[in-house]
Enzyme design. Sequence first.
Site, mmCIF file in Angstrom:
data_model
loop_
_atom_site.group_PDB
_atom_site.id
_atom_site.type_symbol
_atom_site.label_atom_id
_atom_site.label_comp_id
_atom_site.label_asym_id
_atom_site.label_seq_id
_atom_site.Cartn_x
_atom_site.Cartn_y
_atom_site.Cartn_z
ATOM 1 N N CYS A 24 0.858 -1.184 0.000
ATOM 2 C CA CYS A 24 0.000 0.000 0.000
ATOM 3 C C CYS A 24 0.895 1.235 0.000
ATOM 4 C CB CYS A 24 -0.900 0.009 1.228
ATOM 5 S SG CYS A 24 0.024 0.076 2.787
ATOM 6 N N HIS A 86 4.067 1.732 11.722
ATOM 7 C CA HIS A 86 2.936 1.505 12.620
ATOM 8 C C HIS A 86 2.710 2.650 13.604
ATOM 9 C CE1 HIS A 86 4.485 -2.561 11.490
ATOM 10 N NE2 HIS A 86 3.229 -2.681 11.151
ATOM 11 N N GLU A 138 0.722 -0.625 16.323
ATOM 12 C CA GLU A 138 -0.111 0.547 16.013
ATOM 13 C C GLU A 138 -0.951 0.952 17.216
ATOM 14 O OE1 GLU A 138 -3.912 1.880 13.311
ATOM 15 O OE2 GLU A 138 -2.619 0.311 12.492
#
Length: 321
Positions: A24, A86, A138
């Site tokens: 991504c 993250h 995260e």
Amino acid sequence: MNASLPDAEKPVLGLLLAAPRGFCAGVDRAIEIVERALDRYGQPVFVRHEIVHNRYVVDGLKAKGAVFVDELDEVPDGAQVVFSAHGVPKSVPEAATTRGLDWLDATCPLVSKVHRQAERQIEAGRHIVFIGHKGHPEVIGTLGQVPAGTITLIETVEDVAALDFPADAPLAFLTQTTLSVDDTAEVVRALRARFPGIVGPKAEDICYATSNRQAAVKAIAPRCQLVLVIGAPNSSNSLRLVEVAQRCGARAELVQRGSDVDPAWFDGVATMGLTAGASAPETLVNEVIDAIRAFRTVEVEQVRTAEEKMIFKLPRQLMDD
């Protein structure tokens, strides 16, 4: 794995290749930050935690001169350090600045957006209910954006029932960016039913790439007896793809690379699906397909459900002059 069969003896296998899949924009950006830092500052560049959750990517960056550490105190004075995609608690860059370290933040901008939302909700006097997986980097990073005691972590609908806030308490909710779209929607519905005044983000926090990859798996899995997901065991978005495929009725396996493919999985399989988590490079997709070609004649059909054109800017320190 067994030696390759002669082509004439290999049963035909239909392979539905999910698209979008793999890297991504946030992962692309994080890797480029480390590579550009190495080019600009030279070896070594220290990286706190895995830059992204993929062993192949991490090993590739190690070969170029990156040194991965668990904690900031492992970084020597005067070194260049990068924080992972993250995100990190506020205390980490503060500690780096106090030590005089040169640091770069590779936090995905969509994660940073959640961090800013958390700050705004606390400023507005609301307690935050954060939907996420305990112990994930995260989540640790997001919880570390606000004062202790101002945010509560939950994972499930059952956790909503166990919350002991008054029904009219000033609350807000936020979510980890790599969760199951369906599971998170259930938890949010439960939160809104229990706390009608709870404030949510204007747009969902689950990132576009996570949502798109799950939607692509939903498009192929009902046609498959087996779905392989390329990703790391500690990759939240990859594990969610396995769950999505299983919910669609397919058997699903998580593999890290071609050597993990077990021919026994393919007994009775006429059509399989293949996708890759957001931290897995296309090189590994090709490697897995090549591994399957050792014992099956593979006919690939790509199934695209979305186009992705997102690009995130690099930190200003690394922008070309």
